[in-house]
Design a protein around this motif. Structure first.
Motif, PDB file in Angstrom:
ATOM      1  N   SER A   1     -19.087  -5.443  68.742  1.00 52.08           N
ATOM      2  CA  SER A   1     -19.060  -5.053  70.147  1.00 52.08           C
ATOM      3  C   SER A   1     -20.479  -5.130  70.661  1.00 52.08           C
ATOM      4  CB  SER A   1     -18.503  -3.636  70.323  1.00 52.08           C
ATOM      5  OG  SER A   1     -19.444  -2.670  69.924  1.00 52.08           O
ATOM      6  N   GLU A   2     -20.641  -5.016  71.956  1.00 49.35           N
ATOM      7  CA  GLU A   2     -21.980  -5.058  72.546  1.00 49.35           C
ATOM      8  C   GLU A   2     -22.817  -3.878  72.080  1.00 49.35           C
ATOM      9  OE1 GLU A   2     -24.080  -4.954  76.977  1.00 49.35           O
ATOM     10  OE2 GLU A   2     -21.942  -5.472  76.776  1.00 49.35           O
ATOM     11  N   GLU A   3     -22.142  -2.711  71.862  1.00 53.49           N
ATOM     12  CA  GLU A   3     -22.884  -1.509  71.480  1.00 53.49           C
ATOM     13  C   GLU A   3     -23.319  -1.540  70.018  1.00 53.49           C
ATOM     14  OE1 GLU A   3     -20.431  -0.782  74.960  1.00 53.49           O
ATOM     15  OE2 GLU A   3     -19.886  -1.445  72.941  1.00 53.49           O
ATOM     16  N   ILE A   4     -22.464  -2.029  69.121  1.00 51.00           N
ATOM     17  CA  ILE A   4     -22.769  -1.948  67.687  1.00 51.00           C
ATOM     18  C   ILE A   4     -23.161  -3.294  67.101  1.00 51.00           C
ATOM     19  CG2 ILE A   4     -21.147  -0.040  67.447  1.00 51.00           C
ATOM     20  CD1 ILE A   4     -19.240  -1.935  66.017  1.00 51.00           C
ATOM     21  N   GLY A   5     -23.058  -4.374  67.899  1.00 47.31           N
ATOM     22  CA  GLY A   5     -23.371  -5.695  67.371  1.00 47.31           C
ATOM     23  C   GLY A   5     -22.275  -6.172  66.436  1.00 47.31           C
ATOM     24  N   SER A   6     -22.661  -6.959  65.449  1.00 44.31           N
ATOM     25  CA  SER A   6     -21.699  -7.488  64.474  1.00 44.31           C
ATOM     26  C   SER A   6     -21.880  -6.756  63.151  1.00 44.31           C
ATOM     27  CB  SER A   6     -21.921  -8.992  64.279  1.00 44.31           C
ATOM     28  OG  SER A   6     -21.000  -9.507  63.351  1.00 44.31           O
ATOM     29  N   VAL A   7     -20.780  -6.211  62.627  1.00 50.28           N
ATOM     30  CA  VAL A   7     -20.811  -5.428  61.403  1.00 50.28           C
ATOM     31  C   VAL A   7     -19.906  -6.068  60.364  1.00 50.28           C
ATOM     32  CG1 VAL A   7     -20.321  -3.184  60.348  1.00 50.28           C
ATOM     33  CG2 VAL A   7     -21.237  -3.294  62.679  1.00 50.28           C
ATOM     34  N   ASP A   8     -20.420  -6.228  59.159  1.00 51.28           N
ATOM     35  CA  ASP A   8     -19.618  -6.721  58.033  1.00 51.28           C
ATOM     36  C   ASP A   8     -20.163  -6.066  56.775  1.00 51.28           C
ATOM     37  OD1 ASP A   8     -18.031  -8.004  56.246  1.00 51.28           O
ATOM     38  OD2 ASP A   8     -18.694 -10.041  56.710  1.00 51.28           O
ATOM     39  N   ASP A   9     -19.644  -4.878  56.457  1.00 52.63           N
ATOM     40  CA  ASP A   9     -20.183  -4.065  55.369  1.00 52.63           C
ATOM     41  C   ASP A   9     -19.124  -3.792  54.315  1.00 52.63           C
ATOM     42  OD1 ASP A   9     -22.806  -3.805  56.113  1.00 52.63           O
ATOM     43  OD2 ASP A   9     -22.563  -1.886  57.132  1.00 52.63           O
TER      44      ASP A   9
END
Length: 718
Positions: A446-454
């Protein structure tokens, strides 16, 4: 340590004589019913070195007049509750040992309930669920291994209605302050052919709320089908709810708190004539439906197994009127109106969440000789869609109906496997061990959290020992390790770190006919704890941030004392210290080491008491008292961000009128909350732009709670 054990042992020996003549009132466990095997993999008994409290259906029923489960749990040790609307209906919250709801692991029949992304538990989505609860157990601290996210303050497991051997029907209604109205209908067929039972509930709760326009319209249902024989229990459950609540998460400032405690700014705007108006549909509108299928099988004399599959579907939005909002926020280009460029507009938006949560849990329990062994685990998957729509705009720009100004998705997988055992080493000593492996995968953007792949891999060992001093006293000591992943909002900060916790518990239990007493010392040592900063986001959720080293340490005491056949008292108290070591505050590039500070929202004193008087079998009175000490809304010990302590008292009355006929009985209930009309605040938020010493914080929002208010109810049983 030796001195503590010795003192407890001497005191316990003196007390044991008080209850020695009543054989049934001892630390020996009770027989587990067939329904209770559904939660046996995640629950504990007094032979387990874990700190816990139980709440039964009979204890819940007298005050179950429409308020949420957290409010009904308010008088358990170390529990603090709050309500956005101020009267316990709608959005309610719970904290245990200072830890908020995102850190309290909740399961329903062993199935995870916490939202996979926010980690919160939203009881407003399951109104009147207490009416379908057989019992609940609150394990404080890490507790034992369970399904779902790691417990960092407590774990709460709920068992739904047990199979009823005889059929019944019940119609219940209650009315109260702020136009609160609750109606529900319950039924059970009883066991048909000694094997099959069908039961259910329909409920509706409405309330205007204490706070202006903080209304709630809550509908829920519960349907259960069961099959059982000597070795098998199969349960299929459908339950869910639909909530429409007017938003009340803005809070009020200090001046308004003095002059207009019930003021609510949500939905406020100015019309073309300069008059203040309130948008009538500034609401949260969400539906959630659950399906669970449980199969328990007894194999031989030593084994029983449990397999469950589940599916949860949630969908809904919150709607907001936005005044003079920028086109750029929604990806719109300016337009020309009457020769002038327009780049702002009044609009109404909906921010949607549509999700699916499904998976399986399983366990196998072996009980023979001196060994109680449990193997269990689960695999669960969450799929979430987040998107926003503009449903009306004064200046529509170049947009079409159904356009989304953001559209994000997320996926989370969660697998865990645990094995735990109680081994009776001697007549007095028993050993406990618990090992859990958990792996979590999370992808989102999302715009707030960016891209996450953890991906996170956690190993959580636990161990303990229990010593039975005699048939009335035991002592226990345990160590538990827990790890926990960040939630979705944590990714709005730079690279949040998973939390780690070492929990040490030392306790003593005494049980006799007239007295039950629990005393517990705890030390919870955190690494990279995600503490509440005191600030909230634009949907009322509290923001969190990692702190390197912190701890919670305290003494918990609770008792149940039978003064006579008619009088009883149940006090509890928690004395604690909750500290961040060398708190580093970073604001706008300015970094300050403030030193050791108190953790936000963590009062050092929490106490409660229930004084009960039952002059006859059909009539009972209770005085319920709760004290919550002062607490900080920030982590800097800033005096300006401190909430005052408060002490409130409620009165509960129950009278049962027995009838010899088609109707079996009518039960009348009354609850007067805050009888002394105390004006108190149970929650709030604040923020800090730059640190300039004490009183740098400015409290932005207080959440005032209702003064004296009442609920009156009647249940007709047939």
């Amino acid at each position: 340590m030796k001195t503590i054990f010795t003192s407890m042992a001497i005191f316990g020996s003196l007390l044991s004589a008080f209850g020695q003549e009543i054989p049934k009132d001892s630390l020996e466990g009770e027989k587990i019913s067939l329904d209770e095997v559904l939660v046996s993999a995640v629950r504990v008994t007094k032979q387990t070195p874990v700190t816990f409290s139980n709440l039964s259906k009979e204890q819940i029923k007298p005050r179950n007049l429409g308020q949420d489960i957290p409010v009904l749990m308010n008088f358990l040790p170390s529990v603090v509750t709050t309500s956005d609307a101020g009267a316990g209906v709608g959005y309610t919250g719970i904290r245990v040992r200072g830890s908020d709801a995102t850190r309290v692991n909740v399961t329903i029949n062993g199935i995870p309930y916490n939202d996979s992304e926010s980690h919160g538990s939203f009881w407003v989505n399951m109104p009147d669920f207490a009416s379908s609860t057989e019992s609940l157990q609150l394990q404080r601290g890490v507790g034992t291994s369970t399904n779902g996210s790691g417990a960092f303050g407590a774990s709460l497991n709920i068992l739904t209605d047990a199979v009823a051997e005889e059929g019944y029907g019940q119609i219940s209604s209650s009315v109260g302050s702020f136009n609160t109205l609750k109606n529900n209908l319950k039924f059970s067929t009883g066991l048909l052919n000694d094997q099959v039972e069908i039961s259910g509930r329909l409920s509706r709760i409405t309330s205007d709320g204490y706070v202006d326009r903080a209304s709630s319209a809550l509908n829920s249902y519960f349907l259960q089908g069961s099959f059982q024989d000597n070795n098998t229990l199969i349960k299929a459950l459908l339950f869910g709810g639909h909530e429409i609540t007017y938003q009340s998460w803005n809070g009020i400032d200090a001046a308004t708190l003095e002059d207009d405690r019930t003021y609510n700014s949500a939905g406020e705007y100015t019309d073309e004539n300069g008059n203040t108006q309130y948008y009538e549909n500034e609401v949260d509108n969400y539906k959630q439906n659950h399906f669970q299928l449980h199969w328990n099988e007894k194999i031989g004399s030593a084994w029983n197994t449990n397999l469950a599959v589940h599916f949860t579907r949630g969908r809904g939005y919150f709607e907001q009127f936005k005044e003079d909002d920028d086109f750029a926020t929604y990806g719109l280009t300016p337009i020309t109106v009457d020769g002038e460029e327009v780049d702002k507009t009044d609009l109404i938006r909906r921010r949607w969440l549509s999700n699916r949560f499904y998976g399986t849990t399983f366990s196998a329990n072996y009980i023979a000789d001196n060994l109680n062994l449990i193997l269990g685990g689960g695999y669960n998957k969450y799929e979430g869609d987040h998107f926003g729509e503009i449903i009306w705009a004064k200046y529509a720009a170049n947009s079409n109906y159904g356009d989304r100004y953001y559209d994000n998705s997320s996926i989370k997988t969660d697998f865990n496997f645990f094995t735990k055992a109680n081994y009776q080493l001697t007549d007095q000593w028993s050993l406990f061990g618990d090992l859990q492996y958990r792996t979590v995968g999370y992808t989102a953007s999302s715009e707030e959290i960016g891209s996450v792949d953890d991906t996170f891999n956690f190993f959580n060992p636990k161990a303990g020992v229990t010593f039975d001093l005699n048939r009335n006293n035991n002592l226990y000591f345990s160590y538990a390790r827990a790890n926990r992943e960040p939630n979705r909002n944590d990714y709005e900060s730079d690279s949040p770190t998973p939390e780690k916790l070492n929990d040490y518990e030392l306790g003593w239990r005494y049980i006799s006919y007239a007295l039950q007493l629990n005393a517990n010392l705890y030390y919870m040592q955190y690494k990279d704890q995600l503490v509440l900063t005191g600030d909230i986001d634009d949907v009322g959720s509290f923001k969190r941030a990692n702190v390197a080293n912190s701890y919670r340490a305290g003494l918990e005491l609770d008792a149940k004392i039978k003064l006579s056949d008619k009088f009883s008292v149940a006090p509890n108290a928690t004395l604690s210290t909750n500290k961040i070591k060398d708190f580093i505050l970073d604001r706008d590039g300015e970094v300050k080491n403030i030193g050791n500070t108190n953790i936000s929202f963590s009062p050092s004193i929490v106490a409660g008491n229930i004084f009960a008087y039952a002059p006859s079998e059909n009539l009972s009175f209770s005085l319920l008292s709760k004290y919550v000490g002062e607490q900080y809304l920030s982590n800097t010990d800033d005096r300006a961000s401190k909430l005052d302590d408060y002490f409130i008292n409620d009165i509960n009355l129950v009278y049962e009128l027995e009838i010899d006929g088609f109707f079996k009985s009518i039960v009348f209930s009354g609850l007067v909350n805050n009888i002394l009309d105390i004006k108190y605040v149970s929650n709030g938020y604040t923020y800090l732009d730059t640190w300039s010493g004490p009183n740098s914080f400015e409290v932005q929002g207080y959440y005032p709670q209702a003064g004296i208010n009442f609920l009156l109810g009647a249940s007709v049983n047939f």
